[in-house]
Structure formats: C-alpha cells, structure tokens
Design an enzyme around this catalytic site. Structure first.
Site, PDB file in Angstrom:
ATOM      1  N   ASP A 483       0.564  -1.081   0.230  1.00  0.00           N
ATOM      2  CA  ASP A 483      -0.118  -0.102   0.551  1.00  0.00           C
ATOM      3  C   ASP A 483       0.749   0.814  -0.538  1.00  0.00           C
ATOM      4  O   ASP A 483       0.022   2.251  -0.239  1.00  0.00           O
ATOM      5  CB  ASP A 483      -0.619  -0.215   1.380  1.00  0.00           C
ATOM      6  CG  ASP A 483      -2.469  -0.822   1.287  1.00  0.00           C
ATOM      7  OD1 ASP A 483      -2.564  -0.412   0.099  1.00  0.00           O
ATOM      8  OD2 ASP A 483      -2.519  -0.612   2.390  1.00  0.00           O
TER       9      ASP A 483
HETATM   10  C1  BGC Z   1       0.441   1.458   6.185  1.00  0.00           C
HETATM   11  C2  BGC Z   1       0.530  -0.137   5.332  1.00  0.00           C
HETATM   12  C3  BGC Z   1      -1.407   0.449   5.293  1.00  0.00           C
HETATM   13  C4  BGC Z   1      -1.809   1.632   4.694  1.00  0.00           C
HETATM   14  C5  BGC Z   1      -3.608   1.203   5.134  1.00  0.00           C
HETATM   15  C6  BGC Z   1      -0.062   2.262   5.525  1.00  0.00           C
HETATM   16  O1  BGC Z   1      -0.049   3.364   6.694  1.00  0.00           O
HETATM   17  O2  BGC Z   1       1.823   1.411   6.484  1.00  0.00           O
HETATM   18  O3  BGC Z   1       0.570  -0.941   6.093  1.00  0.00           O
HETATM   19  O4  BGC Z   1      -2.099  -1.242   4.251  1.00  0.00           O
HETATM   20  O5  BGC Z   1      -1.335   2.348   5.467  1.00  0.00           O
HETATM   21  O6  BGC Z   1      -3.815   2.484   4.455  1.00  0.00           O
HETATM   22  C1  NOJ Z   2      -1.898  -3.645   5.557  1.00  0.00           C
HETATM   23  C2  NOJ Z   2      -2.497  -3.598   4.474  1.00  0.00           C
HETATM   24  O1  NOJ Z   2      -4.126  -4.289   5.271  1.00  0.00           O
HETATM   25  C3  NOJ Z   2      -2.410  -4.385   3.634  1.00  0.00           C
HETATM   26  O2  NOJ Z   2      -3.708  -4.880   3.102  1.00  0.00           O
HETATM   27  C4  NOJ Z   2      -1.319  -4.055   2.650  1.00  0.00           C
HETATM   28  O3  NOJ Z   2      -1.366  -5.385   1.801  1.00  0.00           O
HETATM   29  C5  NOJ Z   2       0.083  -4.101   3.547  1.00  0.00           C
HETATM   30  N1  NOJ Z   2      -0.566  -2.965   4.529  1.00  0.00           N
HETATM   31  C6  NOJ Z   2       1.156  -4.105   2.955  1.00  0.00           C
HETATM   32  O4  NOJ Z   2       1.413  -2.232   2.675  1.00  0.00           O
END
Ligand code: BGC
Ligand code: NOJ
Length: 808
Positions: A483
């Site tokens: 993400d």
């Molecule tokens: C986080 C990710 C997460 C995303 C969701 C980010 O700030 O680092 O792990 O998936 O937010 O919105």
């Molecule tokens: C947490 C999110 O919930 C997931 O959808 C994503 O793949 C990982 N972070 C990696 O960014």
C-alpha cells in the site's frame, strides 16, 4: 524475559505479570458482538462494526495508556483494588490473566480475598458476560463493596471522538433495578440501545461520569469509590456511564458470584417503547434471564470451549516441536478466525474508526480460515465480490455493517481483483462446492446488475489484462499489495492520503509483483475454467499467463533477483542500479510461488539474494537498503524512517511467501528457518525486545536498519496470520487441498523425523503419518495399506482414512 507461559492443555496463554511490555490482548465474540480485552481489563465492545456501533469508549492516545474498559473496584476497609489490576493499579498478592479461546479470566488475590473475573461473549448472544467470583480465604468475616463502571460511547466512534458540540447534549439513560440503559439517540433515529446489568441487588448507582469521578479524578481514584458512596446520578448529556454498587458479606471460606452483562438490543420500530419515552426493555430482560445463574454461565462457557475444539480439530499436527504444535494447533488458527471477523478494523493498533474490511485483506484472510468455517467463507466471498465494479476493478474497503464500498479510500488498487480469484479458488479446492460459481452477485452492490460469481472472477482476471503498461506488465494503479508504494501520487502536501491522492497520473507505472501474482492466479482460474466452465477461456488465459511470464522474465528480471516495479518515469524500482531500495521481498516471493524461473535457476538465485541481502535473525526485511530520504515518485514507503513498516521493516505478511518459495525450490532447511524466525512462540523469551504478544503474529518487526531492531508492532490484525497458516499447513507440513483431493507434499528439515497430521477434509477425517526419510524428497503414499500413485489422495467415501507417507 517472559511475562507468562503457554498452557497448551488449556489452550491458554497465562500472563503472570500485569506490566507486559505493551497491553497483551485477546478478542471476545465470534459472530456479531465483539470485545477487545487486555491483560489488565482494558478494551471496548461493539456490535458488528467498530466504527458505527461502538458500545463503550476507548482512548487510543490516552495517558496512562489502556485505562478504562472493564472497571471493577473492590473495597474492603481501606483497601481498594481491581480484580483485573486496572484501573486501581493497587499491587496485588497474586495476579494471573488467562487468555483463552474467546474468553479471558483474571485470577487475583488481595488480603486473603480471591477474585476470579471471567469475561466472554457467549455463542449467539449480543453481549459480554463478566462473572466476578469473590472468595474469602481468611478466618474472619469480610464486608465488601463492589463497584462496576463502563463508559458509553455514543455509537458512532468517529463522531464520539470529534463532534462534541452535539455529543455533550445527547446522552440519555434509564435505570431500573440492577440495569442501566444507554438510550442515547434512541428517541430519534436509532432502533438499538445498550445495557449494563448485574444479577444482584445494588446499594447505589451512577450514570453521570462527572458525578461518579468528581473533579480532577480519573478511573483510578473516582470520588464516589474513594468516598464509599455512589451518587445515584442520572446523566443529562455530557458523558453517560453505567456504574453499580453492591454490598456483600463473606463468611470465612464463603464465596459469592456476581454476573455483570454488557448487552446490545435491537427493537423493531413498532415495539420501540414501553410507554411514552420509556424504552421497551423486554428483550433486555430476556437477555439478562439467559445469564442469571452460574449454571447458565458455566454451560455457555462449555459450549464456547466445544465450539473452538471443533473448529481447531479440522487441522491438528504432532511434530515433536511443542512451539510449532501450539502455533499450528491453537494460536495461528485462532488468529485466523479473528482476522476473519475483524479484518483490519479494531485492535490496539487499528482504531476501529478508519479501515473497515479490506478487499485484499479479507480475501487473503479467507485462505487461513476456509477449512474451519466454510459456510461463512462462502458468505464472505459473495459479500466481497459484490463490491466489484463492472470493469473488474474493486472498492478497496467496505463497512461490515452496511456492506457498501468505502468511498473515502476509493478504488484503483490493481492487485485487488486477483485476490478474489485466489480466495474463490481456495474455497472450491477446500469444499468442492463449485455451485458457488453460479451464485448471482451484484456489481457495486447495485440491485439489478447481478452476474454469476464466475463472471466476477473472469472480470478480475481480464482487469489485469486490460491494464497493462509499456513493458506488458500490469499497471500498478494507486498501489498493489504494498500500500505504500504509491507510484502515481507525487504527494508534497502534508495530510494528503498517499493511498488516494493522484497528482501525476502517469498511466505507465507497472508492478512486477502483480505480474507474478497474475501468473499464479490466472493459472488457478484457467484450471477452474477447464473443470467447470469454458475450455476456450481456459486456453486463452493460459496463453495470457505465458505471455505475462515472458514479460516478467524480459523486463522484470534484474540479473540476481526480480525487479519490483517501473515508476512513473519508466525507471526501475528495486533493481541493483537503484541507489536505495535495490531489492524488494514481494516479487521474489510471488514470482517463485508462480513457478517463474524455477527451471532456469533464476528462482534459486532470487532466493539466495533474499538470504544474502534481506534476511536477519528476526526475519526477512521488506527491502534493502532502506530509503533515507523522501522520494515523491515512490510515495509513502519512503515516508517511514529506515527499518520501519514498508520501508525495510520485517513485514511478517510476506515472510511466508519466501518460505513457500523455498519449498518450491525444495530447500526445507531454509523454508523452515524463515518460518521460525518470525513465529511468535519462538520469540517468547525475547519478549522485552519483541514486545507484542508471544501468541500472535504482528504485522511488522523493526528491521535491521531501525533503532529498535526486533521490536514488533501492529499485533493481531494482519494477513500474516492467514499466510503463515497456509505456509505451515500446506507447504511445510504439506497438506494441500486440490480440486481432486488432498495433496500430500511436505517439505520439512531432517529434525522432523515423523509427524502426524489429522485433517478434516470434505467430511472425511484423514490421519496422515509422515516419515521424513529424505527431506525435500518425493512422497510415497499408502492409503489403508494400498499404494497410491502420485501425491494426491483420492476422495474417500469413508469417514476415516489412514494415510502413510514416506518422503524418500
Ligand atoms: C500502512 C500500510 C497500510 C496502509 C493502509 C499505511 O500507512 O503503512 O501498511 O496498508 O496504511 O491504508
Ligand atoms: C497492511 C494492509 O492491510 C495490507 O492490505 C497491505 O497489503 C499491507 N499493509 C502492506 O502495505
């Protein structure tokens, strides 16, 4: 140092020290009503949706942390203490917190008075039971006062934390006998209220927080508790609470049990009122009557234990390694059920106000629980598919209460559609229920747009093909699995969401990761087409997967490992020529899992590079070297300090991909080593470094370049649960559901000489004994004494099936 110990026979983790490095929590509830509970009684409850139906308040940024929750006070003379340690924080003579499957029990003692507080949500019940049993172990009579207190949340947790000009005038309560009712907003548009009750006469109550606490006080020194008398207050707006005061006399050796209930009630429009402005309490009284006695509580606890025994029995292993066994047999499966229920909504790191159910998250979670609750998995697949658009793209999240896509986060995460294929295929391989493919499902939840689930899968696969970039690789969109790799966002304004802003829509940024993922899941989809659909479509998709494999090879192979992406300028991301972020974990995992480069030796090379450049004693880092400056062409990933989160943290979710990849290249030692490094039970003795619960996975462990290397964060709600379970159950222990039956293909190091797996599959109990004579070698199968050719167990008509496997 340890703060507790596993009790495998009871399936509990027993904490013996309230001062754990962070609150170590548990989840209560498994259908509609949920609670979070920490090892000192903190946490909150909600009905279905942590944002829209929050019953009790919780302050994420409060100081001291984790205060509030289930507040109980025991007053005996001058001594004042709490049976869960918090909120009074009085040192106790004895303290134990037993986190079990769906319940938490506190066993504490002070001045010869023993307390047992048992908290759980019964099956099919919209409420939390707190049974407090007090026992006088001394020779003298004890006069005791017990005070309870819960603080109501005004239902919508976001408004509750923000809209004070309205909130302060909203709160309304009713008090009747041993029950306090929270009826805020019930007069107008709500059809639900909550109650807090006790099955014992009370000598006082409070419903106004200000009256209960008094000026300048917190939960650990309420004026009414210190003063020994409740104010019998009725809240008029401000902050409504529910507090009971009970007096009891305990003779030497005598014990007393009190049953408190926090309940949620929905009433139909026609039956809302008993009389003008008096709520209809009949359903609440019925709920109280269901748990008025110890016998009723005990029966519900037995039922809960039976429920979990049954669920977990679907996959049980004996390996001789107690840490491995307890993770597989108990905690990993338990965590999979929790992520199934809550996705990424409510934990001690997820506020329950932001993210609802993630599309890709829920699809991946399903891989970990489908063997336990297939019927609920089926429902979930259909709910998720309904937030897909007609072009195959999807909303990124949805709210569990409304099941509508969440417009705040929007769409355009280009890996999302393929996860639907992954989970639907996993469901059919597990259950054989191909009929699900014909279920009508709407697009974007719009009635009238229904098409069979199969059509949704088709559009998912074609979505990738319709969104290819200049190298024939999939366009990344807002982001793929990572993400934080936001190649089109170019954000320079603080506060902009990296996931939703798009300041430079290049139309060319591509993901090698989605390329690998496409090869993997397009082939699964093609198999589905061959078995249940259209042979022509199957052939076309196999050809498309082949073309993608070639594109990954031609443009996604960097010489020693797979590239990660091409950015909006067409520059490489995750290549040896990059200054930072030269190698990323994700494509190494997914491309090898898809079989890319296995024959050519590239797969092995990529995994060697992972070992050399990303592997640490606490797990495999996401990338290396970490970004030390902000790159607007990369987005959020470079916003984290080096070693944290996606910027080179050990992101536990994708460690199992590497472990699975190691099984693909038949390297059992490293496959297991990767598994073991992030597995919490093996980190128990390092709790001071690891800090999160030793019984569940966390999303992230600080990486090598972080100041706090080895420190975990974001425990509980993570795709790590499902993927580690898939890895250990299907690849290391090697029991893989296929369309034809169970495949048995373990890949375990030599220290596991003989293991036994008991697995319920399509109604048949398989007992599979595996002798590991040549680790990584080929399995030879015998069923009930007869040799089987190949490694797939034919579907059996019997209810029990004994299988002998020799890895030779
Ligand atoms: C986080 C990710 C997460 C995303 C969701 C980010 O700030 O680092 O792990 O998936 O937010 O919105
Ligand atoms: C947490 C999110 O919930 C997931 O959808 C994503 O793949 C990982 N972070 C990696 O960014």
């Amino acid at each position: 140092m340890t703060y507790g110990a596993f009790d495998d026979a009871a399936k509990e983790y027993v904490i013996h020290e309230p001062g754990t490095p962070l609150p170590w929590i548990n989840y209560l509830g498994n259908q509609d009503f949920f609670s979070l509970i920490s090892n000192t009684g903190g946490g909150y409850s909600f009905y279905r949706d942590a944002k829209l139906r929050r019953l009790t308040r919780y302050r994420y940024n409060g100081v001291p942390g984790d205060s509030g929750g289930r507040n109980y006070y025991i007053a005996e003379g001058d001594a004042l203490w709490s049976p869960a340690f918090s909120p009074m924080l009085t040192p106790l003579d004895d303290y134990r917190c037993r986190h079990g499957l769906g319940y938490t029990i506190f066993e504490t003692r002070k001045n010869g008075l023993e307390a047992e507080l048992c908290c759980f949500v019964p099956q099919e019940y919209a409420g939390e039971i707190n049974r407090l049993v007090l026992r006088n172990t001394t020779e003298t009579t004890k006069e005791i006062q017990i005070v309870s207190a819960v603080e109501w949340c005004l239902w919508n947790a976001v408004d509750d934390a923000a809209n004070f000009q309205r909130n302060f005038s909203l709160g309304e309560v009713e008090v009747e006998g041993g029950a306090i009712y929270h009826k805020s907003e019930y007069r107008e548009r709500r059809n639900h209220y909550a109650f807090h009750s006790v099955n014992h006469p009370t000598v006082g109550f409070d419903t106004s927080r200000d009256a209960f606490l008094g000026k300048f006080a917190g939960w650990n020194n309420p004026r009414t508790v210190l003063g020994g008398r409740s104010a019998d207050s009725i809240a008029q707006g401000w902050a409504p609470i529910a507090s009971h005061r009970i007096h009891c006399t305990l003779q030497p050796g005598e014990s007393k049990s009190l049953i408190f209930i926090l309940g949620y009630v929905e009433v139909s429009e026609a039956e809302k009122w008993e009389s003008p402005n008096v709520i209809n309490k009949k359903p609440a009284r019925e709920m109280m009557a269901r748990f008025a006695t110890d016998a009723q509580v005990d029966a519900a606890l037995r039922q809960l234990r039976g429920y979990w025994e049954d669920l977990l029995s679907n996959y049980q292993v004996r390996t001789g390694d107690e840490k491995l066994d307890r993770m597989v047999n108990i905690w990993n499966q338990y965590q999979c059920m929790v992520t199934f229920n809550l996705s990424r909504s409510a934990s001690y790191f997820e506020s329950g106000m932001g993210r609802g159910m993630g599309f890709r998250d829920s699809c991946q979670d399903l891989l970990g629980f489908v063997h336990m609750v297939p019927a609920r998995a089926r429902r979930r697949i259909l709910d998720i598919a309904a937030i897909q658009f007609e072009d195959g793209g999807t909303w990124h999240q949805y709210q569990p209460l409304t099941k509508q896509g969440n417009a705040d986060v929007g769409t355009g995460f280009n890996d999302d559609p393929l996860w639907l294929v992954a989970c639907a295929c996993a469901y059919i391989r597990e259950t054989g229920d191909a009929a699900i493919l014909n279920e009508p499902v709407a697009f974007n939840t719009k009635p009238g747009t229904e098409a069979p689930l199969f059509e949704h899968l088709r559009r998912s696969v074609h979505y990738t093909l319709q969104n290819l970039g200049p190298h024939g690789l999939p366009l990344i969109g807002r982001a793929d699995w990572n993400d934080c790799l936001n190649l089109n966002c170019f954000s320079t304004q603080p506060g902009e969401s990296f996931q939703t802003c798009a300041n430079y829509e290049s139309g060319i940024a591509e993901s090698v990761f989605i390329g690998g993922m496409f090869v993997l899941y397009a082939r699964e989809y093609a198999e589905l087409c061959r078995l249940y659909g259209d042979a022509g479509e199957s052939a076309d998709i196999l050809a498309a997967a082949q073309r993608m494999e070639e594109a990954v090879f031609a443009h996604g192979w960097d010489g020693e490992w797979f590239l990660r992406a091409y950015d909006a300028y067409g520059n490489k991301v995750g290549g040896a020529d990059c200054e930072e972020g030269q190698i990323y974990i994700e494509p190494q995992g997914l491309c090898v899992m898809a079989g890319i480069g296995v024959k050519e030796g590239c797969a092995k090379k990529a995994l060697d590079s992972v070992k050399e450049r990303l592997t640490t004693e606490y797990g495999t880092c996401l990338l290396s070297p970490c970004y030390t400056t902000y790159h607007k062409e990369l987005g959020e990933i470079s916003s984290y300090p080096p070693g944290y989160k996606e910027n080179g943290g050990i992101f536990c979710h994708n460690n199992p991909w590497i472990s699975i990849a190691e099984t693909v290249v038949k390297n059992p030692d490293e496959a297991f080593a990767v598994y073991r490094r992030t597995c919490p039970a093996y980190l128990e003795e390092k709790s001071d470094i690891h800090r999160t619960e030793p019984y569940v996975y966390s999303q992230m462990i600080a990486g090598r370049e972080a100041a706090t290397f080895g420190e975990a964060k974001n425990s509980w709600l993570t795709g790590t649960a499902a993927w580690t379970f898939v890895n250990v159950s299907q690849y290391l222990l090697g029991i893989i559901p296929t369309h034809e039956g169970l495949r048995v293909a373990p890949c375990l190091p030599a220290q596991f000489a003989t293991i036994t797996v008991r697995r319920r599959y399509r109604g048949v109990w398989y007992t599979i004994t595996i002798e590991n004579k040549n680790p990584g070698g080929a399995p030879r199968l015998t069923v009930d004494g007869a040799n089987i050719s190949g490694d797939v167990l034919p579907l059996s008509g019997q209810s029990e099936c004994a299988v002998q496997v020799v890895i030779a």
